[in-house]
Design an enzyme around this catalytic site. Structure first.
Site, PDB file in Angstrom:
ATOM      1  N   GLY A 199       1.644   2.380  10.864  1.00 25.87           N
ATOM      2  CA  GLY A 199       2.664   3.431  10.803  1.00 25.87           C
ATOM      3  C   GLY A 199       3.261   3.816  12.147  1.00 25.87           C
ATOM      4  N   GLU A 203      -6.225  -4.860  10.209  1.00 28.21           N
ATOM      5  CA  GLU A 203      -5.230  -3.830  10.464  1.00 28.21           C
ATOM      6  C   GLU A 203      -5.622  -3.036  11.708  1.00 28.21           C
ATOM      7  OE1 GLU A 203      -2.835  -2.645   6.756  1.00 28.21           O
ATOM      8  OE2 GLU A 203      -4.563  -1.329   6.880  1.00 28.21           O
ATOM      9  N   GLU A 237      -7.336   4.963   7.194  1.00 27.29           N
ATOM     10  CA  GLU A 237      -7.088   6.373   6.856  1.00 27.29           C
ATOM     11  C   GLU A 237      -8.273   6.956   6.077  1.00 27.29           C
ATOM     12  OE1 GLU A 237      -3.278   5.730   5.048  1.00 27.29           O
ATOM     13  OE2 GLU A 237      -2.444   5.232   7.008  1.00 27.29           O
ATOM     14  N   HIS A 249      -9.826   1.351   4.187  1.00 24.36           N
ATOM     15  CA  HIS A 249      -8.611   1.548   4.974  1.00 24.36           C
ATOM     16  C   HIS A 249      -8.893   2.543   6.091  1.00 24.36           C
ATOM     17  CE1 HIS A 249      -4.560   2.760   6.097  1.00 24.36           C
ATOM     18  NE2 HIS A 249      -4.145   1.634   5.541  1.00 24.36           N
ATOM     19  N   GLY A 254       2.574  -1.050   4.399  1.00 24.27           N
ATOM     20  CA  GLY A 254       2.657   0.355   4.013  1.00 24.27           C
ATOM     21  C   GLY A 254       4.108   0.783   3.883  1.00 24.27           C
ATOM     22  N   GLY A 255       4.620   1.408   4.923  1.00 26.30           N
ATOM     23  CA  GLY A 255       5.967   1.991   4.917  1.00 26.30           C
ATOM     24  C   GLY A 255       7.045   1.098   4.326  1.00 26.30           C
ATOM     25  N   SER A 292       2.507  -1.967  10.607  1.00 25.09           N
ATOM     26  CA  SER A 292       3.919  -2.019  11.005  1.00 25.09           C
ATOM     27  C   SER A 292       4.600  -3.352  10.690  1.00 25.09           C
ATOM     28  CB  SER A 292       4.073  -1.673  12.488  1.00 25.09           C
ATOM     29  OG  SER A 292       3.716  -0.315  12.702  1.00 25.09           O
ATOM     30  N   ASN A 309       0.867  -1.183   0.000  1.00 26.14           N
ATOM     31  CA  ASN A 309       0.000   0.000   0.000  1.00 26.14           C
ATOM     32  C   ASN A 309       0.904   1.234   0.000  1.00 26.14           C
ATOM     33  OD1 ASN A 309      -1.868   1.985   0.384  1.00 26.14           O
ATOM     34  ND2 ASN A 309      -2.426   1.383   2.469  1.00 26.14           N
ATOM     35  N   TRP A 310       1.052   1.825  -1.175  1.00 28.06           N
ATOM     36  CA  TRP A 310       1.978   2.967  -1.287  1.00 28.06           C
ATOM     37  C   TRP A 310       1.375   4.280  -0.803  1.00 28.06           C
ATOM     38  CZ3 TRP A 310       4.675   2.229  -6.770  1.00 28.06           C
ATOM     39  CH2 TRP A 310       5.614   1.209  -6.660  1.00 28.06           C
ATOM     40  N   LYS A 311       0.100   4.257  -0.495  1.00 28.14           N
ATOM     41  CA  LYS A 311      -0.581   5.473  -0.006  1.00 28.14           C
ATOM     42  C   LYS A 311      -0.293   6.651  -0.949  1.00 28.14           C
ATOM     43  CE  LYS A 311      -0.345   3.468   4.536  1.00 28.14           C
ATOM     44  NZ  LYS A 311      -0.440   3.587   5.970  1.00 28.14           N
TER      45      LYS A 311
HETATM   46  P1  PGA Z   1       2.283   0.383   7.708  1.00 26.79           P
HETATM   47  O1  PGA Z   1       0.893   0.627   6.970  1.00 26.79           O
HETATM   48  O2  PGA Z   1       2.839  -0.917   7.213  1.00 26.79           O
HETATM   49  O3  PGA Z   1       3.130   1.560   7.352  1.00 26.79           O
HETATM   50  O4  PGA Z   1       1.973   0.324   9.184  1.00 26.79           O
HETATM   51  C1  PGA Z   1       0.013  -0.422   6.700  1.00 26.79           C
HETATM   52  C2  PGA Z   1      -1.229   0.097   6.038  1.00 26.79           C
HETATM   53  O5  PGA Z   1      -1.637   1.229   6.328  1.00 26.79           O
HETATM   54  O6  PGA Z   1      -1.833  -0.562   5.191  1.00 26.79           O
END
Ligand code: PGA
Length: 256
Positions: A186, A180, A112, A110, A241-242, A220, A28-30
């Site tokens: 994050g 999640e 967010e 998600h 994500g990250g 994470s 997930n590159w956001k």
């Molecule tokens: P993260 O994000 O791996 O940076 O915690 C995961 C996500 O939001 O899908």
């Protein structure tokens, strides 16, 4: 003309068979990435073809087309979709457009999107329906906040998110669930392995409908913890994500 009709019809009936894969790794590159980033990523990301692992990269909408044309061993996913099929909805992107582009997965719900864009379960439900209609696999994100966790409400929240967020048409062959925890995204924090196992067990068993769904863990995930998390018997992969923004790290997570 005739041939192209046949090709379109074949494309319409082919949907990815999730049971062909042993595990799923979704990047997930956001709101990150540009052409240069994608070129570098793809160059570094060369990995041997391993059909048993399903790798999905989710850039922003604008780079889907470019990434799909330059991809090697991975599938493309979107990070969101409109709940509407078409019409006067300025700024939206429909599931039919995603399908036309060749997109095979789409993250929905998600945290967010729920937090910053006020998406609710009912919106997630409509988005999920649109995707299923187009035979794009929705990856529906569910998870509790820290406060809900502290109040012992995790299971209750997850059950509601699934009940309200998934339409009748969803089943284990056309939908993936991603657990999640909001507080783990994050932050560098993760639940214990036991907690992840128990929560996935709850998701699968609280309603017989969910027993065969693929369930990914997200929040994470990094090189140092990916293997132990994805080795749990009821974890079918990870939503990352990250750590997915660094080709080498993402590659290591998949290959470990
Ligand atoms: P993260 O994000 O791996 O940076 O915690 C995961 C996500 O939001 O899908």
């Amino acid at each position: 003309m005739f041939a192209s009709i046949i090709i379109v019809s074949i494309m319409e009936i082919i949907m990815i068979n999730l049971d062909n894969f042993s595990s799923f790794f979704v990047a997930n590159w956001k709101l990150n990435g540009n052409y240069k980033f994608i070129d570098n990523f793809i160059e570094e990301f060369e990995i041997p073809d391993n059909n048993s692992k399903c790798i999905v990269i989710c850039p922003t909408f604008i780079y889907l087309d470019y990434t799909i044309k330059n991809k090697n061993n991975f599938y493309l996913g979107a990070q969101n979709v409109s709940q509407y099929e078409g019409g006067a909805y300025t700024g939206e992107i429909s599931s039919t457009s995603l399908k036309e582009l060749g997109i095979e997965f789409c993250i929905i719900g998600h945290s967010e999107r729920r937090q910053f864009f006020k998406e609710e379960n009912k919106n997630v439900n409509l988005k999920c329906s649109q995707l299923i209609k187009q035979q794009i696999i929705p990856i529906i994100c569910i998870g509790e906040t820290l406060e809900e966790k502290k109040n012992g409400k995790t299971n209750e929240i997850l059950a509601i998110q699934l009940k309200e967020g998934l339409p009748e048409s969803s089943n284990y062959t056309n939908t993936i669930i991603a657990y999640e925890p909001v507080w783990a995204i994050g932050t560098g924090l993760t639940p214990t392995l036991e907690e992840i196992y128990e929560t996935h067990e709850f998701i699968k068993k609280h309603n017989t409908k969910f027993i065969n769904y693929k369930i990914l863990y997200g929040g994470s995930v990094k090189v140092s913890n990916a293997k132990e998390i994805t080795s749990l018997s009821n974890v079918d992969g990870a939503l990352i994500g990250g750590a997915s923004l660094k080709a080498n790290e993402f590659k290591k997570i998949i290959q470990d």
